[in-house]
Scaffold this active site. Structure first.
Site, PDB file in Angstrom:
ATOM      1  N   ARG A  76      38.573  44.876  35.705  1.00 46.71           N
ATOM      2  CA  ARG A  76      38.691  45.858  34.603  1.00 46.71           C
ATOM      3  C   ARG A  76      36.993  45.907  34.742  1.00 46.71           C
ATOM      4  O   ARG A  76      36.822  47.565  34.364  1.00 46.71           O
ATOM      5  CB  ARG A  76      39.449  45.662  33.481  1.00 46.71           C
ATOM      6  CG  ARG A  76      40.792  46.272  34.086  1.00 46.71           C
ATOM      7  CD  ARG A  76      41.713  46.682  32.293  1.00 46.71           C
ATOM      8  NE  ARG A  76      42.868  46.972  32.817  1.00 46.71           N
ATOM      9  CZ  ARG A  76      43.797  47.017  32.889  1.00 46.71           C
ATOM     10  NH1 ARG A  76      43.783  45.756  33.563  1.00 46.71           N
ATOM     11  NH2 ARG A  76      45.144  47.372  32.969  1.00 46.71           N
ATOM     12  N   ASP A 118      45.773  34.704  29.411  1.00 47.27           N
ATOM     13  CA  ASP A 118      44.648  35.929  29.102  1.00 47.27           C
ATOM     14  C   ASP A 118      45.332  37.394  29.782  1.00 47.27           C
ATOM     15  O   ASP A 118      44.182  38.029  29.028  1.00 47.27           O
ATOM     16  CB  ASP A 118      43.255  35.640  29.135  1.00 47.27           C
ATOM     17  CG  ASP A 118      42.832  35.034  30.825  1.00 47.27           C
ATOM     18  OD1 ASP A 118      43.981  36.345  31.491  1.00 47.27           O
ATOM     19  OD2 ASP A 118      41.650  35.087  30.965  1.00 47.27           O
ATOM     20  N   HIS A 160      44.232  44.216  46.106  1.00 48.07           N
ATOM     21  CA  HIS A 160      44.901  44.578  45.151  1.00 48.07           C
ATOM     22  C   HIS A 160      45.252  45.648  44.693  1.00 48.07           C
ATOM     23  O   HIS A 160      44.559  46.854  45.162  1.00 48.07           O
ATOM     24  CB  HIS A 160      43.948  44.043  43.737  1.00 48.07           C
ATOM     25  CG  HIS A 160      44.793  43.540  42.597  1.00 48.07           C
ATOM     26  ND1 HIS A 160      44.923  44.504  41.841  1.00 48.07           N
ATOM     27  CD2 HIS A 160      44.938  42.237  41.378  1.00 48.07           C
ATOM     28  CE1 HIS A 160      46.105  44.438  40.517  1.00 48.07           C
ATOM     29  NE2 HIS A 160      46.036  43.036  40.419  1.00 48.07           N
ATOM     30  N   HIS A 211      38.950  42.200  40.793  1.00 48.19           N
ATOM     31  CA  HIS A 211      39.599  43.497  40.626  1.00 48.19           C
ATOM     32  C   HIS A 211      39.707  43.357  39.114  1.00 48.19           C
ATOM     33  O   HIS A 211      40.468  44.088  37.987  1.00 48.19           O
ATOM     34  CB  HIS A 211      41.819  42.202  40.401  1.00 48.19           C
ATOM     35  CG  HIS A 211      41.684  41.797  39.447  1.00 48.19           C
ATOM     36  ND1 HIS A 211      41.768  41.141  38.490  1.00 48.19           N
ATOM     37  CD2 HIS A 211      41.688  39.884  40.726  1.00 48.19           C
ATOM     38  CE1 HIS A 211      42.110  39.763  38.093  1.00 48.19           C
ATOM     39  NE2 HIS A 211      41.703  39.456  39.087  1.00 48.19           N
ATOM     40  N   GLU A 221      46.932  27.195  29.713  1.00 48.25           N
ATOM     41  CA  GLU A 221      45.661  26.883  29.966  1.00 48.25           C
ATOM     42  C   GLU A 221      44.362  27.837  28.820  1.00 48.25           C
ATOM     43  O   GLU A 221      44.322  29.077  28.570  1.00 48.25           O
ATOM     44  CB  GLU A 221      45.440  28.707  31.061  1.00 48.25           C
ATOM     45  CG  GLU A 221      44.143  28.355  32.027  1.00 48.25           C
ATOM     46  CD  GLU A 221      43.723  29.371  32.801  1.00 48.25           C
ATOM     47  OE1 GLU A 221      43.936  31.130  32.504  1.00 48.25           O
ATOM     48  OE2 GLU A 221      44.300  28.609  34.260  1.00 48.25           O
ATOM     49  N   GLU A 238      39.832  40.159  28.833  1.00 44.21           N
ATOM     50  CA  GLU A 238      40.750  38.738  28.651  1.00 44.21           C
ATOM     51  C   GLU A 238      39.880  37.895  27.903  1.00 44.21           C
ATOM     52  O   GLU A 238      41.143  36.866  26.571  1.00 44.21           O
ATOM     53  CB  GLU A 238      41.063  37.969  30.552  1.00 44.21           C
ATOM     54  CG  GLU A 238      41.590  38.660  30.692  1.00 44.21           C
ATOM     55  CD  GLU A 238      41.212  40.131  31.629  1.00 44.21           C
ATOM     56  OE1 GLU A 238      40.004  40.870  31.353  1.00 44.21           O
ATOM     57  OE2 GLU A 238      42.112  41.258  32.255  1.00 44.21           O
TER      58      GLU A 238
HETATM   59  C1  UD1 Z   1      46.309  42.320  35.257  1.00 41.24           C
HETATM   60  C2  UD1 Z   1      45.788  41.183  34.551  1.00 41.24           C
HETATM   61  C3  UD1 Z   1      44.293  40.826  34.652  1.00 41.24           C
HETATM   62  C4  UD1 Z   1      45.048  39.866  35.661  1.00 41.24           C
HETATM   63  C5  UD1 Z   1      45.444  40.100  36.815  1.00 41.24           C
HETATM   64  C6  UD1 Z   1      45.845  39.551  37.904  1.00 41.24           C
HETATM   65  C7  UD1 Z   1      45.910  42.645  31.403  1.00 41.24           C
HETATM   66  C8  UD1 Z   1      45.169  43.752  31.288  1.00 41.24           C
HETATM   67  N1  UD1 Z   1      44.950  42.287  33.203  1.00 41.24           N
HETATM   68  O1  UD1 Z   1      45.564  42.978  36.060  1.00 41.24           O
HETATM   69  O2  UD1 Z   1      43.838  39.809  33.458  1.00 41.24           O
HETATM   70  O3  UD1 Z   1      43.562  39.089  35.875  1.00 41.24           O
HETATM   71  O4  UD1 Z   1      46.097  41.041  36.301  1.00 41.24           O
HETATM   72  O5  UD1 Z   1      45.982  39.817  38.825  1.00 41.24           O
HETATM   73  O6  UD1 Z   1      46.809  41.652  31.272  1.00 41.24           O
HETATM   74  N2  UD1 Z   1      50.203  47.081  41.016  1.00 41.24           N
HETATM   75  C9  UD1 Z   1      51.301  47.316  41.704  1.00 41.24           C
HETATM   76  N3  UD1 Z   1      51.912  46.483  41.911  1.00 41.24           N
HETATM   77  C10 UD1 Z   1      51.983  45.268  41.456  1.00 41.24           C
HETATM   78  C11 UD1 Z   1      50.677  44.830  40.422  1.00 41.24           C
HETATM   79  C12 UD1 Z   1      50.139  46.076  40.621  1.00 41.24           C
HETATM   80  O7  UD1 Z   1      51.075  48.617  42.230  1.00 41.24           O
HETATM   81  O8  UD1 Z   1      52.787  44.190  42.353  1.00 41.24           O
HETATM   82  C13 UD1 Z   1      49.506  48.330  40.791  1.00 41.24           C
HETATM   83  C14 UD1 Z   1      50.117  49.008  39.677  1.00 41.24           C
HETATM   84  O9  UD1 Z   1      49.204  50.778  39.781  1.00 41.24           O
HETATM   85  C15 UD1 Z   1      49.162  48.660  38.305  1.00 41.24           C
HETATM   86  C16 UD1 Z   1      48.269  48.328  38.780  1.00 41.24           C
HETATM   87  O10 UD1 Z   1      48.291  47.589  39.471  1.00 41.24           O
HETATM   88  O11 UD1 Z   1      49.799  50.283  36.746  1.00 41.24           O
HETATM   89  C17 UD1 Z   1      47.122  47.266  36.957  1.00 41.24           C
HETATM   90  O12 UD1 Z   1      47.736  46.334  36.985  1.00 41.24           O
HETATM   91  P1  UD1 Z   1      47.593  45.942  35.273  1.00 41.24           P
HETATM   92  O13 UD1 Z   1      48.556  44.641  35.964  1.00 41.24           O
HETATM   93  O14 UD1 Z   1      47.680  46.315  34.749  1.00 41.24           O
HETATM   94  O15 UD1 Z   1      46.311  44.779  35.736  1.00 41.24           O
HETATM   95  P2  UD1 Z   1      46.024  43.841  37.312  1.00 41.24           P
HETATM   96  O16 UD1 Z   1      44.694  44.618  37.267  1.00 41.24           O
HETATM   97  O17 UD1 Z   1      46.617  43.961  38.174  1.00 41.24           O
HETATM   98  N1  UDP Z   2      46.352  35.237  45.245  1.00 43.50           N
HETATM   99  C1  UDP Z   2      47.777  35.130  46.438  1.00 43.50           C
HETATM  100  N2  UDP Z   2      46.867  36.199  47.312  1.00 43.50           N
HETATM  101  C2  UDP Z   2      46.162  37.590  46.989  1.00 43.50           C
HETATM  102  C3  UDP Z   2      45.455  37.176  46.495  1.00 43.50           C
HETATM  103  C4  UDP Z   2      45.153  36.416  45.855  1.00 43.50           C
HETATM  104  O1  UDP Z   2      48.209  34.338  46.450  1.00 43.50           O
HETATM  105  O2  UDP Z   2      46.140  38.326  48.150  1.00 43.50           O
HETATM  106  C5  UDP Z   2      46.599  33.919  44.681  1.00 43.50           C
HETATM  107  C6  UDP Z   2      45.109  32.965  44.237  1.00 43.50           C
HETATM  108  O3  UDP Z   2      45.609  32.043  45.254  1.00 43.50           O
HETATM  109  C7  UDP Z   2      45.169  32.895  42.762  1.00 43.50           C
HETATM  110  C8  UDP Z   2      45.335  33.809  41.683  1.00 43.50           C
HETATM  111  O4  UDP Z   2      46.610  34.630  43.199  1.00 43.50           O
HETATM  112  O5  UDP Z   2      46.269  31.950  42.704  1.00 43.50           O
HETATM  113  C9  UDP Z   2      44.593  34.233  41.763  1.00 43.50           C
HETATM  114  O6  UDP Z   2      45.268  35.462  40.878  1.00 43.50           O
HETATM  115  P1  UDP Z   2      43.951  37.242  40.693  1.00 43.50           P
HETATM  116  O7  UDP Z   2      43.512  36.428  41.488  1.00 43.50           O
HETATM  117  O8  UDP Z   2      44.440  38.057  40.988  1.00 43.50           O
HETATM  118  O9  UDP Z   2      43.933  37.278  39.051  1.00 43.50           O
HETATM  119  P2  UDP Z   2      43.321  36.497  37.783  1.00 43.50           P
HETATM  120  O10 UDP Z   2      43.301  34.947  39.184  1.00 43.50           O
HETATM  121  O11 UDP Z   2      41.607  36.384  38.979  1.00 43.50           O
HETATM  122  O12 UDP Z   2      43.759  36.599  36.548  1.00 43.50           O
END
Ligand code: UD1
Ligand code: UDP
Length: 391
Positions: free
Chosen positions: A223, A100, A254, A221, A122, A136
């Site tokens: 939104r 999602d 995160h 994390h 999923e 999502e």
């Molecule tokens: C995203 C997904 C969310 C998922 C989550 C898992 C969307 C809209 N959101 O949210 O569904 O649950 O990932 O973690 O698809 N960033 C870094 N390095 C990284 C990752 C993120 O610097 O490796 C920072 C960057 O500034 C980036 C920000 O995090 O712009 C947000 O990342 P983004 O993928 O937009 O949203 P998440 O909150 O990670």
């Molecule tokens: N996870 C990880 N390192 C972390 C936090 C989470 O490997 O520091 C793993 C966790 O075991 C799970 C997945 O990341 O498998 C969940 O990711 P996240 O919570 O970012 O996203 P969501 O599942 O909510 O989309």
């Protein structure tokens, strides 16, 4: 003449999608009759690369779209434009997307525009509230409208799809691939020396080895929790930590700046809260296996923790994963600081309640979800065009 291989292009971009698609990719690669290709959007960069390295996945295409503080418009448009060329070059018979995220929906939409059939891993999770989780719930609902194969992790998710008039013949109940991933690493984690894990600070390993009275693992994390939700969440953690000085709270934070700022501003001076970087999957599984309680708004962790027998407080108003709530391992607590703190303290000090909640449950899978997905792909006659026939 040997049959032509089915060319399957798996597309993902964030940490959880990578963890959950890794077992599928491994199974695809090992299957005669299938040619497996991988495209990453890199919606996440560092957090994605951690998983690619662990599972030895070398993408055939990398859109490398991540920008600090990116918004939904940038992610969506970057993926749509980037995938056009990837599809032209790879010409897949089927595109696999996961879950999602915006990567999932934008990739599915891009495939739909080029009339490439979509398999949705999923599929069918629903809260029934389009704004929670945001975006999502909308993301996954959109993909359900345009997918040709729906891999539902549980019967509950299958029922959600049937309620939206998806044809039962194109739904497969497979279990969740996160359990495949978890089981593949779980038995190896205790063979490692935790001091060797680069993402896990020595100070935190030492504090855990000194056996705190209770160990709580935290992530967050979503939104819809940005702003006041995170301030309240941090207030709850301070309350738990201050009232229980011999407990240890470990929080891999995160990388989203909307998370980093409030969490570091509000929690960095708390003595028994360790703010640590996002963990590679092995040390994270070690932490999960070592802790007494999880407080999180994560989707994937709600699925993993029950199979390790860890009670979970979910800091959300609704969940698309009701199975572990029904089993009694997960409790929805929202973001009210008093509710979170009171529930955490009660669970960790009431032995009877703790014993009931920490019974291990596996409502999400048995470790064979990826193989079921691949078997379904092998047997399914993939439609050549997604466009409906003219009237
Ligand atoms: C995203 C997904 C969310 C998922 C989550 C898992 C969307 C809209 N959101 O949210 O569904 O649950 O990932 O973690 O698809 N960033 C870094 N390095 C990284 C990752 C993120 O610097 O490796 C920072 C960057 O500034 C980036 C920000 O995090 O712009 C947000 O990342 P983004 O993928 O937009 O949203 P998440 O909150 O990670
Ligand atoms: N996870 C990880 N390192 C972390 C936090 C989470 O490997 O520091 C793993 C966790 O075991 C799970 C997945 O990341 O498998 C969940 O990711 P996240 O919570 O970012 O996203 P969501 O599942 O909510 O989309």
């Amino acid at each position: 003449m040997p049959p032509t291989d089915k060319k399957i292009l798996s597309i993902f971009g964030t940490r959880p999608e990578a963890i959950k698609m890794a077992p599928v990719i491994r199974a695809l690669e090992q299957t005669p009759g299938i040619k497996s290709l991988v495209a990453v959007t890199a919606q996440h960069r560092e957090m994605l690369d951690q998983v690619l390295t662990l599972f030895k996945i070398e993408p055939d295409f990398d859109l490398n779209i991540m920008k600090p503080g990116q918004d939904l418009f940038e992610i969506t448009s970057g993926i749509l434009l980037g995938l056009r060329g990837v599809f032209e070059r790879s010409k897949p018979d089927l595109v696999l997307v996961h879950g999602d995220t915006t990567t999932c929906t934008a990739a599915a939409l891009a495939a739909f525009y080029q009339e490439i059939p979509i398999g949705h891993v999923e599929a069918g999770l629903r809260t029934g509230d389009l704004r929670a989780p945001f975006p999502e719930e909308a993301n996954r609902s959109i993909v359900s409208r345009i997918a040709s194969m729906h891999f539902a992790p549980t019967n509950t998710s299958k029922k959600n799809l049937l309620a939206e008039n998806i044809n039962e013949k194109i739904i497969w109940v497979t279990g969740n691939t996160v359990i495949d991933a978890l089981l593949s690493v779980r038995n190896t984690i205790h063979d490692h020396n935790p001091y060797d894990w680069l993402t896990l600070p020595n100070k935190t390993v030492k504090a855990i080895e000194n056996i705190p009275e209770k160990l709580i693992l935290i992530t967050g994390h979503r939104r819809e929790n940005f702003g006041q939700g995170f301030i309240d969440f941090c207030a709850a953690l301070i309350k738990i930590a201050e009232h229980n000085p011999r407990w240890l709270l470990v929080y891999p934070v995160h990388l989203n700046p909307n998370v980093q700022k409030p969490v570091f501003d509000l929690l960095q001076n708390a003595r028994n809260i360790h703010l640590i970087p996002p963990q590679e999957y092995l040390p994270f599984t070690w932490l999960l296996d070592s802790c007494d309680l999880v407080i999180t708004d994560s989707g994937g962790i709600q699925e993993e923790a029950p199979s390790l027998g860890k009670p979970v407080l979910v800091t959300r108003a609704v969940t698309e994963r009701p199975e572990a709530v029904d089993a009694g391992t997960v409790i929805l607590v929202g973001t009210n600081p008093n509710t979170i703190a009171d529930q955490a303290v009660d669970i960790l000090t009431n032995n009877t309640r703790y014993a009931a909640m920490s019974e291990a449950h596996n409502p999400y899978g048995d470790g064979h979800a990826a193989q079921r997905i691949v078997d379904a792909i092998l047997e399914f006659k993939i439609p050549k065009k997604t466009k409906p026939a003219p009237f």
